[in-house]
Design a protein around this motif. Structure first.
Motif, mmCIF file in Angstrom:
data_model
loop_
_atom_site.group_PDB
_atom_site.id
_atom_site.type_symbol
_atom_site.label_atom_id
_atom_site.label_comp_id
_atom_site.label_asym_id
_atom_site.label_seq_id
_atom_site.Cartn_x
_atom_site.Cartn_y
_atom_site.Cartn_z
ATOM 1 N N LYS A 38 0.824 -1.223 0.000
ATOM 2 C CA LYS A 38 0.000 0.000 0.000
ATOM 3 C C LYS A 38 0.856 1.271 0.000
ATOM 4 N N GLY A 39 1.955 1.278 0.724
ATOM 5 C CA GLY A 39 2.805 2.457 0.804
ATOM 6 C C GLY A 39 3.524 2.778 -0.492
ATOM 7 N N ASP A 40 3.636 1.799 -1.394
ATOM 8 C CA ASP A 40 4.320 2.009 -2.675
ATOM 9 C C ASP A 40 3.362 2.427 -3.786
ATOM 10 N N GLN A 41 2.062 2.304 -3.533
ATOM 11 C CA GLN A 41 1.083 2.626 -4.571
ATOM 12 C C GLN A 41 0.880 4.132 -4.668
ATOM 13 N N SER A 42 0.674 4.594 -5.881
ATOM 14 C CA SER A 42 0.405 6.010 -6.120
ATOM 15 C C SER A 42 -1.050 6.298 -5.798
ATOM 16 N N ASP A 43 -1.294 7.457 -5.210
ATOM 17 C CA ASP A 43 -2.687 7.816 -4.927
ATOM 18 C C ASP A 43 -3.229 8.810 -5.953
ATOM 19 N N GLY A 44 -2.409 9.163 -6.948
ATOM 20 C CA GLY A 44 -2.845 10.079 -7.993
ATOM 21 C C GLY A 44 -3.335 9.340 -9.220
ATOM 22 N N ASP A 45 -3.614 10.115 -10.238
ATOM 23 C CA ASP A 45 -4.053 9.532 -11.509
ATOM 24 C C ASP A 45 -2.903 8.777 -12.165
ATOM 25 N N PRO A 46 -3.219 7.688 -12.885
ATOM 26 C CA PRO A 46 -2.182 6.997 -13.646
ATOM 27 C C PRO A 46 -1.653 7.891 -14.781
ATOM 28 N N ALA A 47 -0.472 7.555 -15.270
ATOM 29 C CA ALA A 47 0.158 8.345 -16.339
ATOM 30 C C ALA A 47 -0.735 8.428 -17.574
ATOM 31 N N THR A 48 -1.506 7.375 -17.844
ATOM 32 C CA THR A 48 -2.359 7.388 -19.030
ATOM 33 C C THR A 48 -3.458 8.441 -18.911
ATOM 34 N N VAL A 49 -4.006 8.614 -17.721
ATOM 35 C CA VAL A 49 -5.035 9.644 -17.498
ATOM 36 C C VAL A 49 -4.394 11.027 -17.591
ATOM 37 N N LYS A 50 -3.189 11.160 -17.022
ATOM 38 C CA LYS A 50 -2.489 12.450 -17.109
ATOM 39 C C LYS A 50 -2.178 12.792 -18.566
ATOM 40 N N ALA A 51 -1.835 11.788 -19.369
ATOM 41 C CA ALA A 51 -1.574 12.031 -20.796
ATOM 42 C C ALA A 51 -2.854 12.473 -21.499
ATOM 43 N N ALA A 52 -3.966 11.821 -21.189
ATOM 44 C CA ALA A 52 -5.249 12.220 -21.779
ATOM 45 C C ALA A 52 -5.590 13.651 -21.374
ATOM 46 N N ASP A 53 -5.361 13.974 -20.103
ATOM 47 C CA ASP A 53 -5.581 15.345 -19.635
ATOM 48 C C ASP A 53 -4.756 16.338 -20.449
ATOM 49 N N ALA A 54 -3.487 16.021 -20.676
ATOM 50 C CA ALA A 54 -2.601 16.934 -21.403
ATOM 51 C C ALA A 54 -3.102 17.178 -22.826
ATOM 52 N N VAL A 55 -3.567 16.124 -23.491
ATOM 53 C CA VAL A 55 -4.063 16.266 -24.862
ATOM 54 C C VAL A 55 -5.345 17.088 -24.880
ATOM 55 N N VAL A 56 -6.277 16.755 -24.008
ATOM 56 C CA VAL A 56 -7.552 17.470 -23.970
ATOM 57 C C VAL A 56 -7.336 18.927 -23.566
ATOM 58 N N GLU A 57 -6.458 19.143 -22.583
ATOM 59 C CA GLU A 57 -6.195 20.513 -22.132
ATOM 60 C C GLU A 57 -5.543 21.346 -23.232
ATOM 61 N N ALA A 58 -4.670 20.732 -24.025
ATOM 62 C CA ALA A 58 -4.023 21.457 -25.122
ATOM 63 C C ALA A 58 -5.025 21.845 -26.210
ATOM 64 N N THR A 59 -6.071 21.049 -26.361
ATOM 65 C CA THR A 59 -7.040 21.332 -27.425
ATOM 66 C C THR A 59 -8.252 22.127 -26.962
ATOM 67 N N THR A 60 -8.647 21.947 -25.683
ATOM 68 C CA THR A 60 -9.864 22.626 -25.223
ATOM 69 C C THR A 60 -9.633 23.592 -24.073
ATOM 70 N N GLY A 61 -8.476 23.474 -23.419
ATOM 71 C CA GLY A 61 -8.204 24.305 -22.253
ATOM 72 C C GLY A 61 -8.734 23.712 -20.961
#
Length: 161
Positions: A38-61
């Motif tokens: 449990k202590g090694d697991q990330s509590d944030g979004d996975p990299a794939t979601v962050k990548a999707a965010d970056a693409v959508v944010e670049a196109t729509t803000g």
């Protein structure tokens, strides 16, 4: 170099195999993730979601809205898997030795390039020094599964080279 390379067959077989291998990798990660402390697991979004965010944010803000976050991460996972599979399929048409270790070598290379290189370089995750050993092992094993399934499916479709 292989005699009579068939780049189109390699591409189509590779993309198809990459999609199947991505599903196998996701299934492996679902089960293997239960073994990570449990202590090694990330509590944030996975990299794939962050990548999707970056693409959508670049196109729509805007970032991907909550109901679509998981699906957007899966879409990135499968798109990357299909692209990596297509590259692999074409490479193996010209250089059969690229299938070394029944695709395992390619899987390990993708782990190093993506998890250890591109993800931290693009700010989608922690760098190698900040990542727990269990997560490194989980990523490498996941990509090894990807490589093995990729080669198995590619070989079913396009044949051994």
């Amino acid at each position: 170099m292989a005699s009579n390379p068939r780049p189109l067959i390699g591409l189509l077989a590779g993309v198809t195999a990459g999609l199947v291998a991505s599903a196998a990798m996701a299934a492996f990660q679902h089960q293997a993730g239960k073994l990570i402390p449990k202590g090694d697991q990330s509590d944030g979004d996975p990299a794939t979601v962050k990548a999707a965010d970056a693409v959508v944010e670049a196109t729509t803000g805007e970032k991907v809205s909550e109901p679509y976050r998981e699906a957007s991460g899966q879409a990135v996972h499968y798109i990357v898997g299909g692209v990596l599979g297509g590259i692999y399929g074409v490479i193996t048409e010209y250089r059969p030795e690229a299938a070394s270790g029944f695709g395992g070598a390619y899987g390990v290379v993708t782990s190093a390039l993506l998890d250890e290189g591109a993800v931290p370089a693009l700010g989608l995750g922690n760098g190698p020094a900040e990542t727990p050993a269990a997560i490194h092992a989980y990523g490498a094993a996941s990509h090894l599964v990807f490589g093995w399934v990729l080669e198995g499916v590619r070989r079913i479709i396009a044949g051994a080279r």
